[in-house]
Design a protein around this motif. Sequence first.
Motif, PDB file in Angstrom:
ATOM      1  N   ILE A  29      -0.957  19.112 -18.419  1.00  0.00           N
ATOM      2  CA  ILE A  29      -0.038  18.344 -17.569  1.00  0.00           C
ATOM      3  C   ILE A  29      -0.324  18.633 -16.096  1.00  0.00           C
ATOM      4  CG2 ILE A  29       2.371  17.967 -16.915  1.00  0.00           C
ATOM      5  CD1 ILE A  29       3.138  18.669 -19.776  1.00  0.00           C
ATOM      6  N   TRP A  43       0.845  -1.198   0.000  1.00  0.00           N
ATOM      7  CA  TRP A  43       0.000   0.000   0.000  1.00  0.00           C
ATOM      8  C   TRP A  43       0.884   1.253   0.000  1.00  0.00           C
ATOM      9  CZ3 TRP A  43      -5.508  -0.421   1.780  1.00  0.00           C
ATOM     10  CH2 TRP A  43      -6.184   0.785   1.625  1.00  0.00           C
ATOM     11  N   LYS A  52       2.582   6.992  -6.569  1.00  0.00           N
ATOM     12  CA  LYS A  52       1.642   8.055  -6.966  1.00  0.00           C
ATOM     13  C   LYS A  52       2.227   9.438  -6.686  1.00  0.00           C
ATOM     14  CE  LYS A  52      -2.476   6.075  -8.012  1.00  0.00           C
ATOM     15  NZ  LYS A  52      -2.353   5.721  -9.405  1.00  0.00           N
ATOM     16  N   ARG A  53       2.794   9.565  -5.508  1.00  0.00           N
ATOM     17  CA  ARG A  53       3.355  10.849  -5.116  1.00  0.00           C
ATOM     18  C   ARG A  53       4.454  11.262  -6.090  1.00  0.00           C
ATOM     19  NH1 ARG A  53       2.309  15.489  -2.259  1.00  0.00           N
ATOM     20  NH2 ARG A  53       4.271  16.454  -1.684  1.00  0.00           N
ATOM     21  N   PHE A 112      -3.729   9.882  -5.106  1.00  0.00           N
ATOM     22  CA  PHE A 112      -2.783   9.710  -3.985  1.00  0.00           C
ATOM     23  C   PHE A 112      -3.471  10.038  -2.665  1.00  0.00           C
ATOM     24  CE2 PHE A 112       0.040  11.990  -1.044  1.00  0.00           C
ATOM     25  CZ  PHE A 112       0.923  10.980  -0.710  1.00  0.00           C
ATOM     26  N   VAL A 169      -3.568  12.874 -10.471  1.00  0.00           N
ATOM     27  CA  VAL A 169      -2.737  11.849  -9.831  1.00  0.00           C
ATOM     28  C   VAL A 169      -2.658  12.122  -8.334  1.00  0.00           C
ATOM     29  CG1 VAL A 169      -0.429  10.858  -9.651  1.00  0.00           C
ATOM     30  CG2 VAL A 169      -1.392  11.365 -11.895  1.00  0.00           C
ATOM     31  N   ARG A 192       2.541   1.893  -3.228  1.00  0.00           N
ATOM     32  CA  ARG A 192       1.651   2.499  -4.198  1.00  0.00           C
ATOM     33  C   ARG A 192       1.563   4.013  -3.947  1.00  0.00           C
ATOM     34  NH1 ARG A 192      -4.427   2.218  -5.550  1.00  0.00           N
ATOM     35  NH2 ARG A 192      -4.691   2.639  -3.372  1.00  0.00           N
ATOM     36  N   LEU A 193       1.520   4.377  -2.671  1.00  0.00           N
ATOM     37  CA  LEU A 193       1.453   5.798  -2.327  1.00  0.00           C
ATOM     38  C   LEU A 193       2.713   6.525  -2.804  1.00  0.00           C
ATOM     39  CD1 LEU A 193      -0.042   5.770   1.287  1.00  0.00           C
ATOM     40  CD2 LEU A 193      -1.189   6.310  -0.845  1.00  0.00           C
ATOM     41  N   LEU A 241       4.995  15.255 -12.720  1.00  0.00           N
ATOM     42  CA  LEU A 241       4.138  16.014 -13.627  1.00  0.00           C
ATOM     43  C   LEU A 241       4.164  17.508 -13.287  1.00  0.00           C
ATOM     44  CD1 LEU A 241       1.136  13.558 -13.902  1.00  0.00           C
ATOM     45  CD2 LEU A 241       2.573  14.321 -15.796  1.00  0.00           C
ATOM     46  N   LYS A 250       4.864  10.328  -9.135  1.00  0.00           N
ATOM     47  CA  LYS A 250       4.304  10.627 -10.446  1.00  0.00           C
ATOM     48  C   LYS A 250       3.724  12.043 -10.457  1.00  0.00           C
ATOM     49  CE  LYS A 250       1.131   8.535 -13.660  1.00  0.00           C
ATOM     50  NZ  LYS A 250       0.020   7.606 -13.701  1.00  0.00           N
ATOM     51  N   ALA A 251       2.986  12.378  -9.399  1.00  0.00           N
ATOM     52  CA  ALA A 251       2.369  13.705  -9.335  1.00  0.00           C
ATOM     53  C   ALA A 251       3.442  14.792  -9.343  1.00  0.00           C
ATOM     54  CB  ALA A 251       1.510  13.819  -8.085  1.00  0.00           C
TER      55      ALA A 251
END
Lengths: 322, 98
Positions: B34, A157, A164-165, B45, B41, A160-161, A171, A167-168
């Motif tokens: 973007i 878990w 995600k973090r 999260f 995303v 996964r966090l 971006l 990836k954000a």
Amino acid sequence: MYRYVFFGGKGGVGKTTASSSYAVKCARQGVRTLLVSTDPAHSTRDLFDQAFDDDPQSVAGYENLDVMEIDPEREVDNHLSEIKHSMGDQVSQSMVNEIDVQVEMAHRTPGAYEAALFDRFIAVMRDSDEYDRVVFDTSPTGGTLRLLALPELLESWIDRLIHKRKKAIDLYEKAAIGNMEPRRVMDGDPIIDRLQTRKERFEFAGRALREDATFFLVLNPDELSIRETDRAIDKLVEAELRVGGLVVNRLTPEPDPDEQGRGARFLRDRVETERERLAEIEETLSPPVVAAIETRVAEVKGGLLDEVADELDIDVTTRQAA
Amino acid sequence: MALAEQIDTYLDAVEEWLRGLYHGMVTHPAYEKIEKEAEDVEDTFMLACFPDAFGIPSPVSYYTAELLPYLTEEFEAWERRLWDRGTMLERKGQQYHF
């Protein structure tokens, strides 16, 4: 024998008796032992006639034996106030209220109690270098058992966090045009940092529990207890944890053959039933029965503890970690 | 000379306009997209961190509560975004400035 030894079972079956006796047994053999009690009732203090707290304390009259008592409720409160404290450092007062609701909520959920306990378990296991053996007297919730089976789930878990973090943030960094400051930056992100620490702790816990821990389940010779133990074994096996054996407690002592009174007849019937139950346990449950302890006239404490320790057929010798 | 200067000024103006037009029509929407994606995303999260904010119990919320002091702004923005969001179509369609 494994380094971490857990005693579990439903409420009132005699977990504290079994775990304390085993701890005494280890200590008597010169194994430096820490007994960790998590039962909110904290029967250890009655057993040893001594008050304990959160810090390991040596037990009077025993060499090599330390005891500590963990209070899950207090752990939850500590965690809560720690977060609030760091919130005061980080956040302006106007924002605090909004977040407060969420923080409070997270500490009032049913799982918080177990999470706090698990956290403390991990901490104790990590800082137990001065001991050869750590014996855990777990609290009578099924939750503890479930949580011990959870490190992998929690770990993935958290993984996964982190993903995600990252990836954000990536971006956001890409979205910053020209000289614009990106909204978040990867370097020194406190969130990723904290999640990483968490992940490492769960990794450690998972490894320690799989490779260097064993569980003993305490039960009484009655249907309910047998059923419950059966389910607990399934859960532990499913989580790939080792069940070292079963401790059957509270067996009725047999009267002398020449006694024929009402009490003696009752006891004889009871012993007969329990013998069947014991046979059932040995037949249907796969872990070996390592001890069958008879009910004592009084509470097991002091000298009786040593007596029960002798009845436990559990290895105490230390070994190198697998 | 005067004519050459005039042409230069004219070309500069055209270039600035073209750059502006390109920025407005291509670059900016692209970056906006973007950034929106980043927000999306981040939303997932946050949802994975704090599902109980929406009534879904989670085994990790006790641990993720530790992150809250560092996530205050995100947390507020997240809650607002989620409560406000009409449909996914609306959210995804926002990049087209009709």
